[in-house]
Motif scaffolding. Structure first.
Motif, PDB file in Angstrom:
ATOM      1  N   HIS A   4       0.696  -1.275   0.047  1.00 32.23           N
ATOM      2  CA  HIS A   4       0.055   0.111   0.220  1.00 32.23           C
ATOM      3  C   HIS A   4       0.912   1.167  -0.086  1.00 32.23           C
ATOM      4  O   HIS A   4       1.722   1.326   1.066  1.00 32.23           O
ATOM      5  CB  HIS A   4      -0.818   0.132   1.260  1.00 32.23           C
ATOM      6  CG  HIS A   4      -1.770  -1.060   1.316  1.00 32.23           C
ATOM      7  ND1 HIS A   4      -2.975  -1.248   0.736  1.00 32.23           N
ATOM      8  CD2 HIS A   4      -1.545  -2.527   2.099  1.00 32.23           C
ATOM      9  CE1 HIS A   4      -3.414  -2.361   1.126  1.00 32.23           C
ATOM     10  NE2 HIS A   4      -2.709  -3.103   2.210  1.00 32.23           N
ATOM     11  N   PHE A   5       0.646   2.224  -1.052  1.00 28.69           N
ATOM     12  CA  PHE A   5       1.462   3.569  -0.911  1.00 28.69           C
ATOM     13  C   PHE A   5       0.472   4.375  -0.153  1.00 28.69           C
ATOM     14  O   PHE A   5      -0.680   4.691  -0.753  1.00 28.69           O
ATOM     15  CB  PHE A   5       1.575   3.763  -2.463  1.00 28.69           C
ATOM     16  CG  PHE A   5       2.960   3.186  -3.001  1.00 28.69           C
ATOM     17  CD1 PHE A   5       4.151   3.980  -3.072  1.00 28.69           C
ATOM     18  CD2 PHE A   5       2.935   1.880  -3.449  1.00 28.69           C
ATOM     19  CE1 PHE A   5       5.119   3.399  -3.499  1.00 28.69           C
ATOM     20  CE2 PHE A   5       3.662   1.403  -3.999  1.00 28.69           C
ATOM     21  CZ  PHE A   5       5.130   1.887  -4.254  1.00 28.69           C
ATOM     22  N   VAL A   6       0.868   5.320   0.828  1.00 27.56           N
ATOM     23  CA  VAL A   6      -0.100   6.030   1.610  1.00 27.56           C
ATOM     24  C   VAL A   6       0.713   7.391   1.583  1.00 27.56           C
ATOM     25  O   VAL A   6       1.793   7.622   1.966  1.00 27.56           O
ATOM     26  CB  VAL A   6      -0.535   5.370   2.986  1.00 27.56           C
ATOM     27  CG1 VAL A   6       0.865   5.360   3.616  1.00 27.56           C
ATOM     28  CG2 VAL A   6      -1.241   6.574   3.674  1.00 27.56           C
ATOM     29  N   SER A   7      -0.016   8.387   1.137  1.00 23.88           N
ATOM     30  CA  SER A   7       0.249   9.907   1.221  1.00 23.88           C
ATOM     31  C   SER A   7      -0.603  10.637   2.074  1.00 23.88           C
ATOM     32  O   SER A   7      -1.654   9.961   2.489  1.00 23.88           O
ATOM     33  CB  SER A   7       0.438  10.412  -0.081  1.00 23.88           C
ATOM     34  OG  SER A   7       1.166   9.686  -1.075  1.00 23.88           O
ATOM     35  N   ASN A   8       0.120  11.414   2.516  1.00 22.47           N
ATOM     36  CA  ASN A   8      -0.912  12.373   3.379  1.00 22.47           C
ATOM     37  C   ASN A   8      -1.132  13.898   2.959  1.00 22.47           C
ATOM     38  O   ASN A   8      -0.353  14.365   2.426  1.00 22.47           O
ATOM     39  CB  ASN A   8      -0.510  12.403   4.821  1.00 22.47           C
ATOM     40  CG  ASN A   8      -1.284  13.405   5.782  1.00 22.47           C
ATOM     41  OD1 ASN A   8      -0.705  14.516   6.230  1.00 22.47           O
ATOM     42  ND2 ASN A   8      -2.427  13.052   6.106  1.00 22.47           N
ATOM     43  N   ASP A   9      -2.308  14.395   2.589  1.00 26.66           N
ATOM     44  CA  ASP A   9      -2.522  15.727   2.274  1.00 26.66           C
ATOM     45  C   ASP A   9      -3.281  16.487   3.635  1.00 26.66           C
ATOM     46  O   ASP A   9      -4.464  16.142   3.847  1.00 26.66           O
ATOM     47  CB  ASP A   9      -3.486  15.491   1.129  1.00 26.66           C
ATOM     48  CG  ASP A   9      -3.786  17.191   0.651  1.00 26.66           C
ATOM     49  OD1 ASP A   9      -3.406  18.107   1.076  1.00 26.66           O
ATOM     50  OD2 ASP A   9      -4.444  17.101  -0.661  1.00 26.66           O
ATOM     51  N   THR A  10      -2.851  17.569   4.008  1.00 27.10           N
ATOM     52  CA  THR A  10      -3.242  18.090   5.198  1.00 27.10           C
ATOM     53  C   THR A  10      -4.406  19.186   4.724  1.00 27.10           C
ATOM     54  O   THR A  10      -4.982  19.600   5.406  1.00 27.10           O
ATOM     55  CB  THR A  10      -2.199  18.943   5.863  1.00 27.10           C
ATOM     56  OG1 THR A  10      -1.560  19.640   5.127  1.00 27.10           O
ATOM     57  CG2 THR A  10      -1.146  18.179   6.496  1.00 27.10           C
ATOM     58  N   LEU A  11      -4.607  19.256   3.405  1.00 17.09           N
ATOM     59  CA  LEU A  11      -5.420  20.167   3.119  1.00 17.09           C
ATOM     60  C   LEU A  11      -5.014  21.672   2.662  1.00 17.09           C
ATOM     61  O   LEU A  11      -5.691  22.506   2.261  1.00 17.09           O
ATOM     62  CB  LEU A  11      -6.727  19.779   3.299  1.00 17.09           C
ATOM     63  CG  LEU A  11      -7.418  18.692   3.206  1.00 17.09           C
ATOM     64  CD1 LEU A  11      -8.951  18.567   3.850  1.00 17.09           C
ATOM     65  CD2 LEU A  11      -7.604  18.065   1.979  1.00 17.09           C
ATOM     66  N   VAL A  12      -4.011  21.995   3.389  1.00 18.47           N
ATOM     67  CA  VAL A  12      -3.391  23.252   3.290  1.00 18.47           C
ATOM     68  C   VAL A  12      -1.919  22.946   2.942  1.00 18.47           C
ATOM     69  O   VAL A  12      -0.945  23.881   3.396  1.00 18.47           O
ATOM     70  CB  VAL A  12      -3.393  23.994   4.801  1.00 18.47           C
ATOM     71  CG1 VAL A  12      -4.834  24.544   4.861  1.00 18.47           C
ATOM     72  CG2 VAL A  12      -2.971  22.971   5.936  1.00 18.47           C
ATOM     73  N   GLU A  13      -1.425  22.014   2.119  1.00 21.63           N
ATOM     74  CA  GLU A  13      -0.090  21.515   1.747  1.00 21.63           C
ATOM     75  C   GLU A  13       0.365  22.732   0.645  1.00 21.63           C
ATOM     76  O   GLU A  13      -0.404  23.422  -0.055  1.00 21.63           O
ATOM     77  CB  GLU A  13       0.041  20.405   1.018  1.00 21.63           C
ATOM     78  CG  GLU A  13      -0.366  19.123   1.755  1.00 21.63           C
ATOM     79  CD  GLU A  13       0.632  18.805   2.791  1.00 21.63           C
ATOM     80  OE1 GLU A  13       1.985  19.257   2.708  1.00 21.63           O
ATOM     81  OE2 GLU A  13       0.206  18.234   3.814  1.00 21.63           O
ATOM     82  N   SER A  14       1.803  22.863   0.557  1.00 18.73           N
ATOM     83  CA  SER A  14       2.111  23.908  -0.519  1.00 18.73           C
ATOM     84  C   SER A  14       1.693  23.348  -1.763  1.00 18.73           C
ATOM     85  O   SER A  14       1.766  22.270  -2.058  1.00 18.73           O
ATOM     86  CB  SER A  14       3.713  23.686  -0.325  1.00 18.73           C
ATOM     87  OG  SER A  14       4.240  24.484  -1.394  1.00 18.73           O
TER      88      SER A  14
END
Length: 372
Positions: free
Chosen positions: A66-76
């Motif tokens: 599983h490839f998991v990424s995180n997007d805080t929704l305020v990323e650059s």
């Protein structure tokens, strides 16, 4: 581009062989979770894992990855665009090659987003002594994904692209965790039945860049866009964070690819780097972030009481509560103005609706307390 073969015995070829051996180890029932931030180190790990899977015959590809990424929704903005685009390419290629690979981008719950907490509940802008953002925006979403995989399979193995060469703090953190005897795995410090594998831990930064510059990714294309991203931003990366032990790597001057709203750092060097090379559309974001720092401690914008109605005094000094509802309304309006100038969504309509509900509840509670 000149492609240097990896088949000769080099540190990278040895690492890839180690990855293959680890993949084929006795605990094949436990899935691998490759944390992918889109930065140089996680990209190298993704590259090596993908190549290792391609080298194995289909009959031996029994472990799910599983490839998991995180997007805080305020990323650059450019960073999250690159991360999501690269993850899409990885998953598309994995489907073509019929690899046991899937992926997911984790995000915070609507009730826990940066804007819901800052503008809705009035949390003061994060700083080093009150960094409420890391846990809610980064740790909880990705840890939740890992816990689900542990629950499904009994255990999971997290593949981290961390290196001792990143910083003295990172080196000390890595060396404080001991591998299981006769194993490359380390028990995770806070996630039960999760184990950590760090395949590139001993590589230098030069090793990473030299490999990425001379080897095309196995999912197609080149690493040129990643190299350009770093060159323009003149920044380091803010990697996937899974525990408070790793939190110092987020929101520091040495890790500059983070949230564009980050008020923990003194200056957003990566976003400023993009502006300096001509991407002036990000200037309003920088100015808004700097304004959040300026208004944080102004008493006219902060409530006397905390959200529960209590007044906090520490060592004889009053600790102000959250932003007032009026200040939160002002912040939202300014954010919407910035969003118009920027031309892309910075806050969702769902967040705005929840924020207004929270304001109404806060005003009712305040009125009730005053008239009790």
């Amino acid at each position: 581009m000149n492609i240097i073969p990896i088949h000769q015995e080099t540190p990278l070829s040895l690492i890839r062989q180690s990855i293959i051996e680890e993949y084929l180890s006795d605990v094949q029932t436990y899935p691998w979770i490759v944390t992918f931030s889109g930065g140089k180190d996680s990209t190298l790990v993704a590259h090596l894992v993908f190549e290792a899977l391609l080298e194995l015959p289909p009959s031996l590809r029994r472990r799910q990855v599983h490839f998991v990424s995180n997007d805080t929704l305020v990323e650059s903005p450019l960073v999250v665009q690159h991360m999501r685009g690269t993850l899409e390419k990885i998953l598309r290629a994995a489907e073509i090659y019929k690899l046991p690979v899937n992926g997911e981008v984790t995000t915070p719950k609507l009730s826990e987003t940066f804007w819901t907490l800052l503008i809705g509940k009035g949390y003061p802008s994060p700083n080093r002594s009150m960094r409420w953002c890391t846990d809610r925006l980064k740790i909880e979403p990705t840890s939740g994904f890992i816990k689900n995989k542990v629950s499904e399979s009994g255990a999971a193995i997290i593949i981290l692209g961390v290196r001792k060469d990143e910083s003295a703090t990172r080196k000390a953190s890595i060396e404080s965790h001991q591998n299981i005897e006769n194993s490359n795995l380390t028990p995770h410090s806070s996630l039960a039945n999760a184990f950590v594998y760090r395949p590139i831990v001993d590589l230098s930064t030069d090793d990473v860049w030299e490999f990425l510059a001379s080897h095309n990714p196995p999912w197609g294309g080149t690493h040129d866009s990643l190299i350009k991203l770093y060159r323009e931003a003149a920044g380091g990366e803010c990697p996937i964070v899974l525990s408070q032990d790793e939190a110092p790597g987020c929101g520091t001057n040495s890790s500059r690819f983070g949230c564009w709203t980050c008020t923990v750092v003194n200056k957003d060097k990566s976003l400023q780097g993009f502006v300096d090379v001509g991407k002036t559309e990000y200037q309003p974001l920088i100015e808004f972030r700097d304004w959040l720092v300026e208004i944080r401690n102004l008493p006219e914008y902060r409530q006397v009481e905390r959200r529960n109605g209590t007044v906090t005094i520490k060592q004889g000094k009053h600790i102000p509560g959250p932003f007032t509802v009026e200040a939160r309304q002002m912040i939202l309006q300014r954010l919407l103005d910035v969003q118009t100038a920027y031309g892309n969504e910075l806050i969702t309509q769902e967040e705005i609706e929840l924020i207004k509900q929270i304001w109404a509840q806060d005003l009712i509670q305040t009125y009730t307390r005053k008239n009790a």
